[in-house]
Design an enzyme around this catalytic site. Structure first.
Site, PDB file in Angstrom:
ATOM      1  N   LYS A 185       0.861  -1.183   0.000  1.00 50.50           N
ATOM      2  CA  LYS A 185       0.000   0.000   0.000  1.00 50.50           C
ATOM      3  C   LYS A 185       0.900   1.236   0.000  1.00 50.50           C
ATOM      4  O   LYS A 185       1.831   1.321   0.815  1.00 50.50           O
ATOM      5  CB  LYS A 185      -0.893  -0.009   1.244  1.00 50.50           C
ATOM      6  N   ASP A 243      -0.247  -0.325  -4.436  1.00 51.26           N
ATOM      7  CA  ASP A 243      -1.675   0.030  -4.453  1.00 51.26           C
ATOM      8  C   ASP A 243      -1.857   1.358  -3.738  1.00 51.26           C
ATOM      9  O   ASP A 243      -1.614   1.461  -2.536  1.00 51.26           O
ATOM     10  CB  ASP A 243      -2.518  -1.060  -3.784  1.00 51.26           C
ATOM     11  N   GLU A 288      -1.497   0.370  -8.749  1.00 55.73           N
ATOM     12  CA  GLU A 288      -2.946   0.185  -8.708  1.00 55.73           C
ATOM     13  C   GLU A 288      -3.626   1.468  -8.244  1.00 55.73           C
ATOM     14  O   GLU A 288      -3.216   2.072  -7.250  1.00 55.73           O
ATOM     15  CB  GLU A 288      -3.220  -0.967  -7.726  1.00 55.73           C
ATOM     16  N   ASP A 300      -8.611  -0.455 -10.134  1.00 61.31           N
ATOM     17  CA  ASP A 300      -9.348  -1.304  -9.193  1.00 61.31           C
ATOM     18  C   ASP A 300     -10.695  -0.638  -8.892  1.00 61.31           C
ATOM     19  O   ASP A 300     -11.713  -0.966  -9.509  1.00 61.31           O
ATOM     20  CB  ASP A 300      -8.486  -1.474  -7.925  1.00 61.31           C
ATOM     21  N   LYS A 358     -12.663  -7.416  -9.274  1.00 59.65           N
ATOM     22  CA  LYS A 358     -13.325  -7.780  -8.015  1.00 59.65           C
ATOM     23  C   LYS A 358     -14.760  -8.099  -8.387  1.00 59.65           C
ATOM     24  O   LYS A 358     -15.537  -7.217  -8.732  1.00 59.65           O
ATOM     25  CB  LYS A 358     -13.232  -6.651  -7.002  1.00 59.65           C
TER      26      LYS A 358
HETATM   27  O1  OSB Z   1      -7.649  -1.927  -2.706  1.00 57.36           O
HETATM   28  O2  OSB Z   1      -7.208  -3.925  -3.161  1.00 57.36           O
HETATM   29  C1  OSB Z   1      -7.673  -3.103  -2.388  1.00 57.36           C
HETATM   30  C2  OSB Z   1      -8.654  -4.886   0.812  1.00 57.36           C
HETATM   31  C3  OSB Z   1      -9.770  -4.186   1.173  1.00 57.36           C
HETATM   32  C4  OSB Z   1     -10.184  -3.128   0.404  1.00 57.36           C
HETATM   33  C5  OSB Z   1      -9.461  -2.774  -0.737  1.00 57.36           C
HETATM   34  C6  OSB Z   1      -8.346  -3.485  -1.106  1.00 57.36           C
HETATM   35  C7  OSB Z   1      -7.921  -4.548  -0.298  1.00 57.36           C
HETATM   36  C8  OSB Z   1      -6.709  -5.313  -0.624  1.00 57.36           C
HETATM   37  C9  OSB Z   1      -6.722  -6.807  -0.757  1.00 57.36           C
HETATM   38  O3  OSB Z   1      -5.668  -4.744  -0.822  1.00 57.36           O
HETATM   39  C10 OSB Z   1      -6.519  -7.634   0.452  1.00 57.36           C
HETATM   40  C11 OSB Z   1      -6.740  -9.125   0.249  1.00 57.36           C
HETATM   41  O4  OSB Z   1      -7.878  -9.585   0.388  1.00 57.36           O
HETATM   42  O5  OSB Z   1      -5.783  -9.887  -0.033  1.00 57.36           O
HETATM   43 MG    MG Z   2      -6.763  -1.994  -4.653  1.00 55.49          MG
END
Ligand code: OSB
Ligand code: MG
Length: 371
Positions: A166, A191, A216, A241, A265
């Site tokens: 992140k 991300d 991302e 995303d 997703k």
């Molecule tokens: O932005 O991908 C995202 C989890 C909750 C909300 C948004 C995101 C995420 C993750 C993925 O980064 C976590 C996972 O389930 O492996």
């Molecule tokens: Mg994401």
């Protein structure tokens, strides 16, 4: 094949603590509230689904409470009163309901599960999946750098092929570049969860030399035009995303050149039926897809894994072992990453069922519905 006639539906709402906090610039997630759905048809087939909305609208508009209402008041009555011949019929039967994609997805998934069971084939084969071993990726969403480094080291040792970090305006690109160089065998994704703006575009550009495979969602979901300008100024591809909630959003990405890769997703696009349409379009258009996560339990992950078996999925997704987030997963069998991969099931359907003993421990409420 015969129609699917649903006889009984059970909704479960659960609240489960995470093993460690999940920290992004938007939110710190400490526990996961979720809805699980179980459908039983007139032949005794049991289909499962999971609604991936969060407790509050920090990530998308839908929440656990709004999804429960939509399921209880409109979606479940509609499917109890309509025989379905294909999972796509769930969508046609629910067109009178706007939005509520994550709730719809849970229903669509449970019907896909039953549909595949009736064909006595694993779901991933029914949808045309080709690989039985899915490459595993993990998300590091740590509160500080020390924890981030420790979690990265741990993930590499566990054999994950890809690590997603992140990032936000306060991340240090120089340090990230040095760290990524230490692990030449591992793919690193960044991300941003929409952390950047027009004013901070120059900060985003400093991540271009880090060695990330992709970045991302640099900007908020509506900022396609800005994302296009930024993408044309950088070599690292953007993967969208939050921006991808429908087929049209994919077309918008192409029109604005706002990104080059899609994060799928299924919950956000309303289920597997819509996800498959997006997949086929992307494959024809040469747009790579990878599968994102929602801090889910094994039910939702099982549908993500089936989707990841498709040939248009080109990068390792958010697939970690059940034990990464949970003391006890709510589905069985649990997910177990071995040598950086997860094996898809050979049993009919999606291949997981609800672990009722564990669900009881975390249950907040439950409701049954009959035809
Ligand atoms: O932005 O991908 C995202 C989890 C909750 C909300 C948004 C995101 C995420 C993750 C993925 O980064 C976590 C996972 O389930 O492996
Ligand atoms: Mg994401």
């Amino acid at each position: 094949m015969g129609n699917i006639q649903i006889q009984r539906v059970t909704l479960y709402q659960v609240r489960v603590p995470l093993r460690k906090p999940f920290t992004t610039h938007l939110q710190e997630v400490l526990e996961r509230e979720s809805i699980l759905i179980e459908l039983i048809d007139d032949q005794g087939n049991i289909g499962v689904g999971e609604c991936v909305a969060f407790s509050s609208p920090w990530y998308t508009e839908e929440t656990v409470e709004t999804a429960w209402l939509a399921l209880e008041n409109w979606m479940i009555p509609a499917i109890l009163n309509n025989p379905l011949s294909h999972p796509d019929d769930v969508d046609s039967c629910l067109t009178f309901i706007k939005g509520n994609h994550m709730a719809k997805s849970a229903v669509n998934h449970a019907i896909w599960d039953i549909y595949a069971q009736k064909q006595q084939k694993p779901l991933w084969q029914v949808i045309g999946g080709t690989s039985q071993a899915i490459e595993a990726g993990i998300v590091v969403a740590a509160a500080n750098d020390e924890e981030m480094y420790a979690e990265i080291e741990d993930a590499v040792l566990k054999g994950y092929k890809r690590i997603k970090l992140k990032i936000s305006q306060s991340s240090n690109p120089k340090k990230l570049q040095e760290m990524i160089a230490l692990y030449p065998q591992t793919l690193f994704f960044a991300d941003a969860n929409g952390a950047f703006t027009e004013e901070t575009l120059h900060l985003l550009q400093t991540f271009d030399e880090c060695g990330f495979t992709l970045i991302e969602q640099p900007f908020s979901e509506q900022q396609n035009k800005l994302s296009g300008i930024a993408q044309r100024s950088m070599k690292t591809p953007f993967a969208l995303d939050e921006s991808i909630a429908s087929f049209q959003d994919v077309e918008d990405m192409v029109d604005h050149q706002s990104g080059k890769i899609i994060v799928m997703k299924q919950g956000r696009v309303g289920g597997l039926s819509n996800a498959l349409r997006i997949h086929d379009y992307c494959e024809k258009a040469g747009i790579p897809i990878w599968v994102g996560g929602m801090i889910e339990f094994g039910v939702s992950k099982a549908f993500n894994l089936a989707f990841a078996s498709l040939s248009g999925v080109k990068f390792p997704g958010d697939f970690s072992s059940s034990s990464h987030f949970w003391d006890h997963d709510l589905a069985e069998p649990t997910i177990d990453v071995q040598q950086g991969e997860i094996q898809l099931p050979s049993t009919p359907g999606v291949g997981v069922s609800l672990n009722h003993k564990i669900i009881e421990q975390y249950e907040v409420k439950r409701k049954l519905f009959y035809a």
